[in-house]
Motif scaffolding. Structure first.
Motif, PDB file in Angstrom:
ATOM      1  N   GLU A 151      -9.907 -13.873 -14.530  1.00  0.00           N
ATOM      2  CA  GLU A 151      -9.159 -15.066 -15.117  1.00  0.00           C
ATOM      3  C   GLU A 151      -8.936 -14.973 -16.487  1.00  0.00           C
ATOM      4  O   GLU A 151      -9.505 -14.287 -17.185  1.00  0.00           O
ATOM      5  CB  GLU A 151      -9.835 -16.340 -14.552  1.00  0.00           C
ATOM      6  N   SER A 186      -2.220 -18.415 -18.539  1.00  0.00           N
ATOM      7  CA  SER A 186      -2.775 -17.116 -17.945  1.00  0.00           C
ATOM      8  C   SER A 186      -1.984 -17.108 -16.681  1.00  0.00           C
ATOM      9  O   SER A 186      -1.249 -17.757 -16.173  1.00  0.00           O
ATOM     10  CB  SER A 186      -4.481 -17.416 -17.678  1.00  0.00           C
ATOM     11  N   GLU A 238      -2.949 -16.829 -13.575  1.00  0.00           N
ATOM     12  CA  GLU A 238      -3.366 -17.757 -12.620  1.00  0.00           C
ATOM     13  C   GLU A 238      -2.843 -19.213 -12.801  1.00  0.00           C
ATOM     14  O   GLU A 238      -2.414 -19.764 -11.951  1.00  0.00           O
ATOM     15  CB  GLU A 238      -4.890 -17.677 -12.225  1.00  0.00           C
ATOM     16  N   THR A 295     -10.145 -20.622  -8.945  1.00  0.00           N
ATOM     17  CA  THR A 295      -9.439 -19.372  -8.462  1.00  0.00           C
ATOM     18  C   THR A 295     -10.351 -18.331  -7.560  1.00  0.00           C
ATOM     19  O   THR A 295     -11.572 -18.300  -7.850  1.00  0.00           O
ATOM     20  CB  THR A 295      -9.128 -18.569  -9.874  1.00  0.00           C
ATOM     21  N   LEU A 355      -6.413 -14.492  -7.521  1.00  0.00           N
ATOM     22  CA  LEU A 355      -6.133 -13.275  -8.445  1.00  0.00           C
ATOM     23  C   LEU A 355      -5.533 -12.200  -7.506  1.00  0.00           C
ATOM     24  O   LEU A 355      -6.266 -11.910  -6.576  1.00  0.00           O
ATOM     25  CB  LEU A 355      -7.210 -13.057  -9.233  1.00  0.00           C
ATOM     26  N   ALA A 358      -1.008 -13.009 -10.148  1.00  0.00           N
ATOM     27  CA  ALA A 358      -1.802 -14.029  -9.700  1.00  0.00           C
ATOM     28  C   ALA A 358      -0.665 -14.560  -8.682  1.00  0.00           C
ATOM     29  O   ALA A 358       0.483 -14.640  -8.878  1.00  0.00           O
ATOM     30  CB  ALA A 358      -2.556 -14.902 -10.636  1.00  0.00           C
TER      31      ALA A 358
END
Ligand code: A1D88
Ligand code: NDP
Length: 445
Positions: free
Chosen positions: A422, A196, A198, A391, A416, A75
């Motif tokens: 996600e 995560s 992202e 995102t 992404l 990401a």
């Protein structure tokens, strides 16, 4: 690319496994094209549309050089420098690539008719070049965007002062809005385990910049109790400056432009908030004339909020529109620290208020490796949180960049790249659970 993604997703591939995966000859990347730099000629800045200039291209994998790493990008994020590149303002970034290309044969790789942009990433190291010992294939990383050559003595106290200092993915090629990126190994830092892909990719550039500009001794050297005026307090830079002020025992005075943004600042813990749109400050009477009465009205409002105190530190970046007011409202001996000029770079302010009241203006730009590392460490420890609101897919990077250009976003906007969805990449679920509300504060607003 599928083998790379499978290895990352499996979570049990060893460093040797990653090193053995054959690399693709080409990959998908967001680019601007050199033969399109004139495409917005004659248009107002606001009307230059990143959706027209940003392309998703298949590009050849660059050769890996000494001290470098190829990283699989899970990401990335949109920064305002992606906006500048996409509208070819204040100048086309191809001039930066040409100049870099003249430095050495290796740097010549960057001088291409396309520019792969993006100055943030979270992902996994695929290969390292000769001389890289600290990082290995399979390491989960984020990358900061300071690229330095360090052949001159000038940069050895503070690497931002290197004469060959560049912002990766802006003044160099092979940036992070792509499936694979080329970085120098001294851009790499550990990916915070509770985030995560992202979320981990979103703070890098703005968090490091805000850290140097506000907290570092190279910047404003903020201390407990300081009144810090933060323009755009729920935006990319501002959402981190607000957190640093709160975490460091200072008092942020947050300037925003809507009740929703005021609410976000309140939910971060800020109490003193100015809605510049509702209060309708007009610091400029016309194109050439500022209105000191409006500076005073703004200063009076700050005094109302602080109980009569003025500003110790202004966190500046809007530039032309606000700079006169920023200098005026700073207290005697206070500091205006600036890293940008979004609304125009030819600033005008009344210098009498600067010299008679012994104020200081400090120019600040990104961060050195140590500062970026400290800023990332605060994220990894859960003391500062990502401010990711939305995102997009790699295909929709043009739209994501348009949103930032038009100030339609909150906090940070993520992209992404290889991550299929996600929420992947979290390794420390227990720590995440402890901070989940703060991590999600900016989501979907
Ligand atoms: C991490 C994220 C960050 C951001 O988002 S930041 C915001 C986005 N970024 C930007 O907006 C980029 C801003 N950058 C620029 O606009 C330009 O990048 C600069 C204006 C900073 C510099 O412009 P340039 O054209 O690259 O350099 P020059 O210094 O104006 O021109 C170079 C020529 O000028 C000569 N020169 C430099 N200093 C002096 C001096 N003191 N006295 C005499 N000459 C000087 C040089 O030697 C050279 O000359 P010769 O062209 O012949 O090689
Ligand atoms: N030198 C460096 O190292 C860095 C420089 N930058 C530069 O800093 C600038 C801001 O970046 P970033 O925070 O990521 O961008 P964002 O767009 O995410 O946030 C900026 C915020 O500033 C406010 N703002 C915009 N225009 C004005 C104006 N005319 N008057 C007052 N407030 C305004 C807006 O908030 P609201 O509408 O709520 O008031 C906006 O949300 C950009 O120019 C970028 O290129 C960024 C990072 C690093």
């Amino acid at each position: 690319m599928k083998d790379i993604l499978d290895a990352i997703q499996s979570q049990n591939a060893s460093s040797e496994d990653f090193a053995a995966i054959p690399l693709p000859e080409s990959y998908r990347a967001i680019t601007v094209h050199k033969d399109e730099t004139e495409m917005f000629e004659g248009l107002a800045t606001r009307d230059k549309d990143p959706r027209k200039s940003l392309h998703l291209d298949e590009v050849p994998l660059p050769e890996l050089g000494p001290g470098e790493a190829l990283v699989a990008v899970m990401a990335s994020s949109v920064n305002y420098n992606s906006v500048w590149t996409s509208i070819f303002e204040p100048l086309s970034t191809f001039g930066f690539l040409e100049r870099y290309g003249r430095v050495s044969d290796l740097a010549k790789r960057h001088d291409l008719p396309y520019h792969i942009i993006g100055s943030d990433l979270a992902g996994v190291v695929l290969r390292t070049g000769p001389g890289v010992n600290a990082w290995n294939p399979g390491d989960e990383v984020v990358a900061h965007c300071l690229s330095v050559e360090l052949e001159s003595s000038d940069g050895h106290n503070d690497t931002m002062l290197d004469p060959e200092q560049r912002i990766w993915g802006f003044e160099t090629n092979f940036g992070g809005l792509a499936e694979i990126a080329l970085v120098k190994s001294n851009q790499l830092m550990p990916k915070p385990a509770h985030l995560s892909w992202e979320e981990a990719a979103s703070p890098g550039l703005v968090n490091s910049t805000a850290y140097r500009q506000l907290v570092s001794t190279n910047g404003a050297d903020m201390k407990q109790g300081d009144n810090v005026l933060i323009w755009g307090a729920s935006g990319g830079l501002g959402s981190y400056a607000t957190q640093f002020a709160l975490a460091g025992g200072a008092t942020p005075i947050c300037v925003v432009s809507s009740p929703e943004k005021a609410e976000i600042c309140r939910s971060m813990g800020a109490e003193l908030i100015i809605d510049r749109a509702a209060e309708d400050y007009r610091f400029w009477k016309d194109e050439n004339t500022q209105d000191p009465k409006e500076w005073k009205r703004f200063g009076k409002r700050i005094r109302e909020l602080t109980g009569g105190e003025d500003i110790d530190i202004v966190f500046e970046h809007p530039g032309k529109e606000t700079f006169g007011a920023s200098v005026f409202v700073t207290r005697k001996g206070g500091t205006i620290t600036t890293c940008a000029s979004t609304s125009g770079y030819m600033h005008q302010y009344d210098n009498r208020y600067l010299w008679m009241s012994l104020k200081r203006i400090i120019g600040s730009h990104f961060a050195n490796y140590r500062e970026a590392w400290e800023a990332n460490r605060l994220i990894a420890k859960g003391k500062i949180h990502p401010t990711l609101s939305r995102t997009y897919s790699l295909e929709d990077t043009g739209q994501a960049t348009y949103d930032v250009h038009r100030n339609l976003h909150q906090g940070k906007v993520g992209v992404l790249c290889l991550a299929p969805e996600e929420g992947l990449g979290v390794r420390d679920h227990e720590m995440r659970a402890r901070h989940i509300d703060a991590i999600n504060r900016f989501r979907n607003i």
